[in-house]
Design an enzyme around this catalytic site. Structure first.
Site, PDB file in Angstrom:
ATOM      1  N   ASP A 156       0.861  -1.185   0.000  1.00 25.35           N
ATOM      2  CA  ASP A 156       0.000   0.000   0.000  1.00 25.35           C
ATOM      3  C   ASP A 156       0.898   1.236   0.000  1.00 25.35           C
ATOM      4  OD1 ASP A 156      -2.234   1.876   0.571  1.00 25.35           O
ATOM      5  OD2 ASP A 156      -3.330   0.037   1.019  1.00 25.35           O
ATOM      6  N   HIS A 158       2.206   1.907  -3.200  1.00 24.58           N
ATOM      7  CA  HIS A 158       1.308   2.840  -3.866  1.00 24.58           C
ATOM      8  C   HIS A 158       1.863   4.269  -3.889  1.00 24.58           C
ATOM      9  CE1 HIS A 158      -2.456   0.087  -3.150  1.00 24.58           C
ATOM     10  NE2 HIS A 158      -1.487  -0.499  -3.835  1.00 24.58           N
TER      11      HIS A 158
END
Length: 400
Positions: free
Chosen positions: A226, A249
Site C-alpha cells: 500500500d 502505492h
C-alpha cells in the site's frame, strides 16, 4: 583586592562546573537498563513475553532519570499490548533481537494494534532489531475493499499522543496492516528504517501520519502493498528526504474528506515499480478543507504507473457512487525536477475539483517518458490552474 575578587570568581566557576559534571553523571547513572530477560522474558519464539515487556517498561518508566528497556538477541513472541506514560525521564526501547507477533488469526481480528505507545514524551526506539508482524496468516481475511463491515487488523507500531519521539535503525516486516501509525504526535523523527511486505499484501502502509506536526522521515527504504507514506488530515510541517519507495502505492497526501494538510516537503526520493509516485487524493463528496504549501522536488520515477497525480474523485472501494464534487481546496503545490519513466501514457494527471479548482500549481523541469514504445507521454488536466517552467516532457496542460 582585585586579585582576591578574580580568585573568588574562579573558585565559583569551578564549583559550578563541578556541580554540572556531577549532575550530568548522576542523570546518566540514573538511566538504567532493564533487560526483558530479567523480568521473565524467554527468547524462544513461542513464550508470550507481553507481561515481561510491560513489567520491565513500568520499572524503567518509574525510575528517576528514565531507563532503557532491552530485548537482547533472540526471538521474542509478544501479543498485543499498550505501553503507557507518563515516565520520570526519557525512555528508550532497544531491540537487538526480533519481536514476533502472533500468527494466530483470533489474536488479530478486531484488534487495531500490536504494540501501542500512548502519552509518552522523549521516547527512542532503536537497536538494529526487527518487528515481524507475521501478516501472511491474516492477509487472506482482509476483505475491507468489498466489505464495509470488515474487522480491523492490527497496526504493528502505533504512537498516540507521543511527543519528541525518535525511531531509528529498526526493521519492520510483514505487518498485518499499517507498519507505523503516528497520531497526534509532535516532533517525531523516523530514520534509517527498513519496512517490507509483499506487493500484494493488503493495506500494509509503511508509515501513516495523522493530526501531527514537525515530522521528519529520512534515509529509509519502504517496500509494501500500500502507500509507502500516507499523510492524513490535520498534519503540518512535514519533511521526507532520501526515502526509497517500491513496491507500493507511492507517497500520498490523503485520502482527505475534510480538514487540512499544510507544509509538506518531499525531496531526493526514488520510486521503483510503484502504482503511484507523488499523489494527492481527496474523496468526493467531501467537507471543506485545504491541502496547501506542498513541494515535491528532486525525485526519480522508475516504471511508475502514475508518476504525478492529483485525484479529487478518489474512491477506494468497489461500491462508490458516481463522482461528486470535492470541497477540498488544493493550492500552492510545486513539482520541481522530477524525471524517469511512466508505465502509462498519462504521466501527469491533475484531476481537480469543479467547485474548488486547484490553484497555484507549479511544474518545473519535468522529464517523464512513456515506456510503451515510441509514443510520447501525455498530461491530463481538469480544473487545474498554475504555471510551468523549464523543461516540460510531457507538455504542460495547466491553465493560467
Amino acid at each position: 583586592m582585585s586579585l582576591f575578587i578574580k580568585s573568588s570568581s574562579m573558585v565559583i566557576k569551578c564549583v559550578w562546573l563541578l556541580l554540572l559534571v556531577l549532575l550530568i553523571n548522576n542523570v546518566q547513572a540514573q538511566m538504567k537498563t532493564f533487560d526483558i530477560n530479567q523480568y521473565g522474558g524467554i527468547a524462544d519464539g513461542k513464550t508470550d513475553n507481553s507481561k515481561a515487556f510491560t513489567d520491565a517498561w513500568n520499572q524503567a518508566c518509574q525510575n528517576n532519570g528514565g531507563g532503557v528497556v532491552l530485548f537482547q538477541q533472540g526471538i521474542y513472541l509478544v501479543n498485543p499490548l499498550v505501553i503507557e506514560g507518563s515516565c520520570k525521564g526519557p525512555m528508550e526501547l532497544q531491540i537487538q533481537g526480533t519481536l514476533l507477533a502472533s500468527s494466530e488469526y483470533q489474536y488479530s481480528v478486531g484488534i487495531d494494534h500490536w504494540i501501542v505507545f500512548r502519552h509518552i514524551d522523549n521516547l527512542v526506539i532503536s537497536g538494529g532489531g526487527t518487528l515481524d508482524g507475521q501478516g501472511a496468516s491474516s492477509w487472506p481475511y482482509n476483505d475491507c475493499r468489498k466489505n464495509a463491515q470488515c474487522k480491523a487488523l492490527p497496526t504493528s507500531l502505533r504512537f498516540d499522543f507521543a511527543n519528541n519521539t525518535k525511531i531509528d535503525n529498526i526493521t519492520l516486516i510483514n505487518s498485518k496492516n499499517t507498519n507505523i501509525h503516528l497520531f497526534a504526535g509532535f516532533n517525531v523523527i523516523i530514520s534509517n528504517i527498513n519496512i517490507s511486505a509483499p506487493a500484494d499484501s493488503p493495506n500494509t502502509d509503511g508509515i501513516k501520519v495523522g493530526s501531527s506536526s514537525i515530522v521528519q522521515i529520512y534515509d529509509s527504504v519502504i517496500s509494501t502493498g500500500d502507500d509507502c507514506i500516507a499523510f492524513l488530515p490535520e498534519s503540518t510541517n512535514l519533511n521526507v528526504t532520501n526515502v526509497h519507495c517500491g513496491p507500493g502505492h507511492g507517497i500520498s497526501v490523503g485520502s482527505i474528506s475534510s480538514n487540512s494538510i499544510t507544509g509538506l516537503n518531499v525531496r531526493n526520493c526514488s520510486f521503483v515499480g510503484t502504482q503511484n509516485g507523488v499523489r494527492i487524493k481527496t474523496k468526493s463528496p467531501s467537507q471543506p478543507g485545504t491541502v496547501a504549501q506542498v513541494t515535491f522536488e528532486n525525485i526519480e520515477m522508475d516504471k511508475v504507473d502514475n508518476p504525478i497525480i492529483i485525484d479529487q474523485q478518489y474512491c477506494a472501494s468497489s461500491g462508490c457512487s458516481p463522482p461528486k464534487t470535492s470541497e477540498i481546496q488544493i493550492t500552492d503545490v510545486k513539482y520541481n525536477n522530477i524525471w524517469g519513466t511512466s508505465n502509462t501514457k498519462i504521466a501527469v494527471l491533475l484531476k481537480c475539483s469543479e467547485n474548488k479548482p486547484c490553484q497555484n500549481i507549479e511544474l518545473r523541469d519535468i522529464d517523464l517518458n512513456y515506456r510503451g514504445g515510441n509514443k510520447p507521454a501525455k498530461t491530463s488536466c481538469l480544473n487545474a490552474k498554475g504555471a510551468a517552467y523549464g523543461k516540460q516532457n510531457p507538455a504542460s496542460c495547466l491553465q493560467s
